[in-house]
Motif scaffolding. Structure first.
Motif, PDB file in Angstrom:
ATOM      1  N   ASN A  13      -5.274  -0.587  -7.075  1.00 43.45           N
ATOM      2  CA  ASN A  13      -4.814   0.104  -5.868  1.00 43.45           C
ATOM      3  C   ASN A  13      -5.212  -0.706  -4.637  1.00 43.45           C
ATOM      4  O   ASN A  13      -6.396  -0.885  -4.353  1.00 43.45           O
ATOM      5  CB  ASN A  13      -5.409   1.514  -5.806  1.00 43.45           C
ATOM      6  CG  ASN A  13      -4.960   2.266  -4.581  1.00 43.45           C
ATOM      7  OD1 ASN A  13      -5.554   2.134  -3.519  1.00 43.45           O
ATOM      8  ND2 ASN A  13      -3.911   3.052  -4.733  1.00 43.45           N
ATOM      9  N   HIS A  48      -2.679   2.796  -8.959  1.00 44.60           N
ATOM     10  CA  HIS A  48      -3.596   3.919  -8.761  1.00 44.60           C
ATOM     11  C   HIS A  48      -5.032   3.640  -9.185  1.00 44.60           C
ATOM     12  O   HIS A  48      -5.940   4.278  -8.682  1.00 44.60           O
ATOM     13  CB  HIS A  48      -3.108   5.154  -9.525  1.00 44.60           C
ATOM     14  CG  HIS A  48      -1.702   5.501  -9.229  1.00 44.60           C
ATOM     15  ND1 HIS A  48      -1.265   5.873  -7.974  1.00 44.60           N
ATOM     16  CD2 HIS A  48      -0.604   5.500 -10.017  1.00 44.60           C
ATOM     17  CE1 HIS A  48       0.028   6.100  -8.011  1.00 44.60           C
ATOM     18  NE2 HIS A  48       0.456   5.881  -9.236  1.00 44.60           N
ATOM     19  N   TYR A  94      -4.936  -0.228  -1.317  1.00 40.48           N
ATOM     20  CA  TYR A  94      -5.637   0.433  -0.215  1.00 40.48           C
ATOM     21  C   TYR A  94      -7.142   0.510  -0.511  1.00 40.48           C
ATOM     22  O   TYR A  94      -7.965   0.166   0.339  1.00 40.48           O
ATOM     23  CB  TYR A  94      -5.070   1.839   0.018  1.00 40.48           C
ATOM     24  CG  TYR A  94      -5.855   2.628   1.028  1.00 40.48           C
ATOM     25  CD1 TYR A  94      -5.699   2.392   2.390  1.00 40.48           C
ATOM     26  CD2 TYR A  94      -6.769   3.601   0.622  1.00 40.48           C
ATOM     27  CE1 TYR A  94      -6.431   3.105   3.326  1.00 40.48           C
ATOM     28  CE2 TYR A  94      -7.498   4.318   1.546  1.00 40.48           C
ATOM     29  CZ  TYR A  94      -7.333   4.071   2.892  1.00 40.48           C
ATOM     30  OH  TYR A  94      -8.066   4.768   3.820  1.00 40.48           O
ATOM     31  N   ASP A 141       2.251   1.753  -3.486  1.00 39.23           N
ATOM     32  CA  ASP A 141       1.257   2.378  -4.364  1.00 39.23           C
ATOM     33  C   ASP A 141       1.223   3.892  -4.145  1.00 39.23           C
ATOM     34  O   ASP A 141       1.172   4.659  -5.102  1.00 39.23           O
ATOM     35  CB  ASP A 141      -0.141   1.799  -4.110  1.00 39.23           C
ATOM     36  CG  ASP A 141      -0.323   0.402  -4.692  1.00 39.23           C
ATOM     37  OD1 ASP A 141       0.577  -0.089  -5.403  1.00 39.23           O
ATOM     38  OD2 ASP A 141      -1.385  -0.202  -4.423  1.00 39.23           O
ATOM     39  N   ARG A 142       1.270   4.320  -2.894  1.00 31.94           N
ATOM     40  CA  ARG A 142       1.255   5.764  -2.594  1.00 31.94           C
ATOM     41  C   ARG A 142       2.521   6.432  -3.123  1.00 31.94           C
ATOM     42  O   ARG A 142       2.460   7.525  -3.689  1.00 31.94           O
ATOM     43  CB  ARG A 142       1.145   5.996  -1.086  1.00 31.94           C
ATOM     44  CG  ARG A 142      -0.234   5.684  -0.539  1.00 31.94           C
ATOM     45  CD  ARG A 142      -0.333   5.976   0.945  1.00 31.94           C
ATOM     46  NE  ARG A 142      -0.161   7.397   1.186  1.00 31.94           N
ATOM     47  CZ  ARG A 142       0.426   7.894   2.267  1.00 31.94           C
ATOM     48  NH1 ARG A 142       0.887   7.106   3.209  1.00 31.94           N
ATOM     49  NH2 ARG A 142       0.547   9.197   2.421  1.00 31.94           N
ATOM     50  N   GLU A 167       0.824  -1.203   0.000  1.00 29.70           N
ATOM     51  CA  GLU A 167       0.000   0.000   0.000  1.00 29.70           C
ATOM     52  C   GLU A 167       0.863   1.260   0.000  1.00 29.70           C
ATOM     53  O   GLU A 167       0.542   2.242  -0.681  1.00 29.70           O
ATOM     54  CB  GLU A 167      -0.961  -0.014   1.188  1.00 29.70           C
ATOM     55  CG  GLU A 167      -2.054  -1.060   1.022  1.00 29.70           C
ATOM     56  CD  GLU A 167      -3.047  -1.103   2.173  1.00 29.70           C
ATOM     57  OE1 GLU A 167      -3.203  -0.081   2.879  1.00 29.70           O
ATOM     58  OE2 GLU A 167      -3.682  -2.152   2.361  1.00 29.70           O
ATOM     59  N   GLN A 168       1.962   1.237   0.740  1.00 24.89           N
ATOM     60  CA  GLN A 168       2.870   2.390   0.742  1.00 24.89           C
ATOM     61  C   GLN A 168       3.562   2.538  -0.609  1.00 24.89           C
ATOM     62  O   GLN A 168       3.796   3.654  -1.077  1.00 24.89           O
ATOM     63  CB  GLN A 168       3.907   2.258   1.864  1.00 24.89           C
ATOM     64  CG  GLN A 168       3.314   2.329   3.249  1.00 24.89           C
ATOM     65  CD  GLN A 168       2.465   3.573   3.441  1.00 24.89           C
ATOM     66  OE1 GLN A 168       2.913   4.689   3.226  1.00 24.89           O
ATOM     67  NE2 GLN A 168       1.223   3.386   3.847  1.00 24.89           N
TER      68      GLN A 168
END
Length: 177
Positions: free
Chosen positions: A128, A124, A130, A68-69, A65-66
């Motif tokens: 994604n 994104h 998250y 992806d960010r 998840e990090q």
């Protein structure tokens, strides 16, 4: 007509456009490479050795998840490098008779561009992690973790080979090609 306008307007700023291009290449090529190597890969490998360990699974999920960010930097830099590269082509009066440039552009179009399209999706859009997790679809979440990992397994060797080659071609501009 548009090309002449660009040359007249931006021609005197060729080196600034070149700086933007090189900076975008650096941001694109290094921003996620460090995160992948230092955080994502170790978390995934440790989880694979003991997939029933909840803490390792949580660490793996957090890392994805990090990632992806953090990919926002990479995915902002890529269009900037494409646009600035196109401007350099126009402003510098380059053409495809330069074989080193033809090879470089072929790698960008045939290797990097498809990788980035898939990576945009996985980080994104539909993939994604998250968003998938917060929507309460754990099966889909696990499936996309696996998709993204498979993506890394395929693309990492390609990036490792072709990124230095593109940089070599851009700097050396070998005449033997």
């Amino acid at each position: 007509m548009m090309i002449e306008f660009l040359r007249e307007t931006l021609g005197p700023h060729y080196l600034v456009v070149k700086f933007v291009h090189v900076f975008a290449v650096m941001a694109w090529s290094w921003s996620t490479a460090i995160a992948y190597t230092s955080y994502l890969k170790p978390a995934y490998v440790k989880w694979r050795k003991n997939p029933d360990d909840a803490a390792l699974r949580q660490r793996r999920d957090w890392a994805f998840e990090q990632f992806d960010r953090g990919a926002v930097v990479e995915h902002t830099a890529f269009p900037v490098l494409l646009l600035s590269g196109g401007l350099l082509f126009v402003l510098g009066n380059w053409n495809l008779d330069f074989h080193w440039l033809l090879l470089k552009l072929s790698i960008v179009v045939l290797v990097f561009f498809p990788i980035e399209v898939a990576d945009y999706w996985l980080s994104h859009m539909g993939g994604n992690k998250y968003r998938i997790r917060t929507r309460g679809t754990p099966e889909k979440y696990q499936r996309y973790i696996q998709h993204h990992w498979r993506f890394f397994r395929i693309t990492t060797p390609l990036i490792t080979i072709f990124m230095p080659l593109v940089i070599f071609l851009a700097i050396v501009k070998p005449a033997f090609l």
